[in-house]
Write an enzyme that holds these catalytic residues in place. Sequence first.
Site, PDB file in Angstrom:
ATOM      1  N   LYS A   1       3.699 -10.397   0.523  1.00 46.06           N
ATOM      2  CA  LYS A   1       3.684  -9.021   1.045  1.00 46.06           C
ATOM      3  C   LYS A   1       2.462  -8.276   0.531  1.00 46.06           C
ATOM      4  CE  LYS A   1       6.084  -5.557  -1.010  1.00 46.06           C
ATOM      5  NZ  LYS A   1       5.295  -4.330  -1.221  1.00 46.06           N
ATOM      6  N   ASN A   2       2.247  -8.331  -0.780  1.00 43.24           N
ATOM      7  CA  ASN A   2       1.184  -7.506  -1.357  1.00 43.24           C
ATOM      8  C   ASN A   2      -0.210  -8.003  -1.002  1.00 43.24           C
ATOM      9  OD1 ASN A   2       3.072  -5.830  -2.422  1.00 43.24           O
ATOM     10  ND2 ASN A   2       2.798  -6.468  -4.556  1.00 43.24           N
TER      11      ASN A   2
ATOM     12  N   CYS B   1       7.253   8.794  -6.714  1.00 43.34           N
ATOM     13  CA  CYS B   1       7.790   7.529  -6.257  1.00 43.34           C
ATOM     14  C   CYS B   1       8.816   7.093  -7.276  1.00 43.34           C
ATOM     15  CB  CYS B   1       6.613   6.573  -6.113  1.00 43.34           C
ATOM     16  SG  CYS B   1       6.940   4.877  -6.380  1.00 43.34           S
TER      17      CYS B   1
ATOM     18  N   ARG C   1       2.473   7.341 -10.154  1.00 40.56           N
ATOM     19  CA  ARG C   1       1.582   6.566  -9.284  1.00 40.56           C
ATOM     20  C   ARG C   1       0.495   7.413  -8.610  1.00 40.56           C
ATOM     21  NH1 ARG C   1       4.940   1.783  -6.430  1.00 40.56           N
ATOM     22  NH2 ARG C   1       3.023   0.668  -6.757  1.00 40.56           N
TER      23      ARG C   1
ATOM     24  N   ASP D   1       6.393  -6.491 -11.262  1.00 37.99           N
ATOM     25  CA  ASP D   1       7.268  -6.678 -10.102  1.00 37.99           C
ATOM     26  C   ASP D   1       8.363  -7.722 -10.338  1.00 37.99           C
ATOM     27  OD1 ASP D   1       5.887  -4.747  -8.775  1.00 37.99           O
ATOM     28  OD2 ASP D   1       4.864  -6.085  -7.383  1.00 37.99           O
TER      29      ASP D   1
ATOM     30  N   ARG E   1      12.080  -4.448   2.890  1.00 33.50           N
ATOM     31  CA  ARG E   1      10.646  -4.130   2.788  1.00 33.50           C
ATOM     32  C   ARG E   1       9.860  -5.335   2.294  1.00 33.50           C
ATOM     33  NH1 ARG E   1       9.089   0.391  -0.979  1.00 33.50           N
ATOM     34  NH2 ARG E   1       7.149  -0.551  -0.314  1.00 33.50           N
TER      35      ARG E   1
END
Length: 418
Positions: free
Chosen positions: A22-23, A117, A122, A305, A397
């Site tokens: 994803k990233n 967030c 952030r 993560d 997501r």
Amino acid sequence: MDKMLIRGGRPLRGTTTVSGSKNAALPILMASLLTSEPVVLHNVPRLRDVRTAISLLEGLGAKARWLDEHSLELHAAQVTGYEASYDLVKTMRASFVVLGPILARTGRARVSTPGGCAIGARPVNLHIGGLRALGARIQLRNGYVEARAEHLTGARLWLDNPSVGATENIMMAAALGQGHTTIENAAREPEVQDLGRLLVAMGARITGTGTHVIAIEGVARLHGAEHRVIPDRIEAGSLMVAAAITGGDVVVENAPVEQLDAVITKLRETGVNVTAQNGGLRVVADGALQPIELRTLPYPGFPTDLQAQMMALLTQAAGTSVITETIFENRFMHAQELLRMGADIVMKGATAVVRGPARLSGAPVMATDLRASMGLILAGLAADQETAVSRVYHLDRGYEALDQKLQALGAAIERVAE
Ligand code: UD1
């Protein structure tokens, strides 16, 4: 809204496969704006964030077409818009990296700031500082970053901290600029390297990705390219923890082994057996888990993560583990929910002390972000009775077909409409 129902206590067994990252995919999708020619991407994960990114690009005039399940063609023959709205950026912070590409291509961009967030403040100061150094005129107005630049010119810059998004934004802007840019203290994450590979395939002159100093020689135009997105190291790590927390035996195919050194090392410290197999990793957990100390760090350190997932695992280790989160403030929201399931966790500032082994019992829980949700799913796999994880849209997501992948390994997990 859907939720996941999990009945814990079943060891996971079998083989699973990691999807595209994803990233890596998100900034790569944005990079398609840098050329008027088609960009063809393979191994693109079918995720909600990818759909959001495609809508953003379509709103700017790009055409998107799926060629097969995971191959996507993007074509920004003309970029007709220059704005990314608050509604969009607040749902997906990664859309902020569209700023550099729009500005470089059209000379003008208006992108909402992401705002607060769930995992901390952030800020985007490093993105803005970097683009200003390249000659962009930037104002903050009505919650939007408004940027203009007839041309971007190379500069030497140093990042206060090695921000992944800022490195990507600056790289993309400088690639279509004039002259020489160096980014010092750049992020070294594999996802930054993957973006660099795509940009080079498009004709950019970039060296040093994967190191702390990235050098970019601007070019007047970039052309179309074909690129395969790297596998998702965070998904791989999450599936490895799923095997470990259930006392299972799982082969995670397509895992990017060389990007998982920190994760493999820490899992082995807990007593889990991790070996390379079939171009992936086999994870076998058949004894008591040991407590460990863990510190999240920029790559190649242990990824933030995977912190929530490891916290779930360490609730099952026999003794006291200490987790220190150094990347984001306020990234222990999952701990509150783990406490409700029976975990013993004490938090002080950036440190969490986890005592185990705790007997987890199923409960209705919810998470505030993507990785925290995964941590709760993992806890559910180890808990007695039923755990209901709500707000599944967080998982959608960033995890492709998670329920199917876990079901195929023998987990009792079911997605139901709430
Ligand atoms: C990316 C990842 C995210 C991961 C994070 C850290 C994507 C889409 N997301 O997020 O999953 O958790 O890297 O590995 O790739 N910072 C500033 N000023 C800035 C930018 C960042 O102070 O202008 C700070 C942040 O608040 C944070 C740290 O730098 O404390 C790291 O953030 P960054 O690397 O930018 O994360 P993202 O790119 O947002």
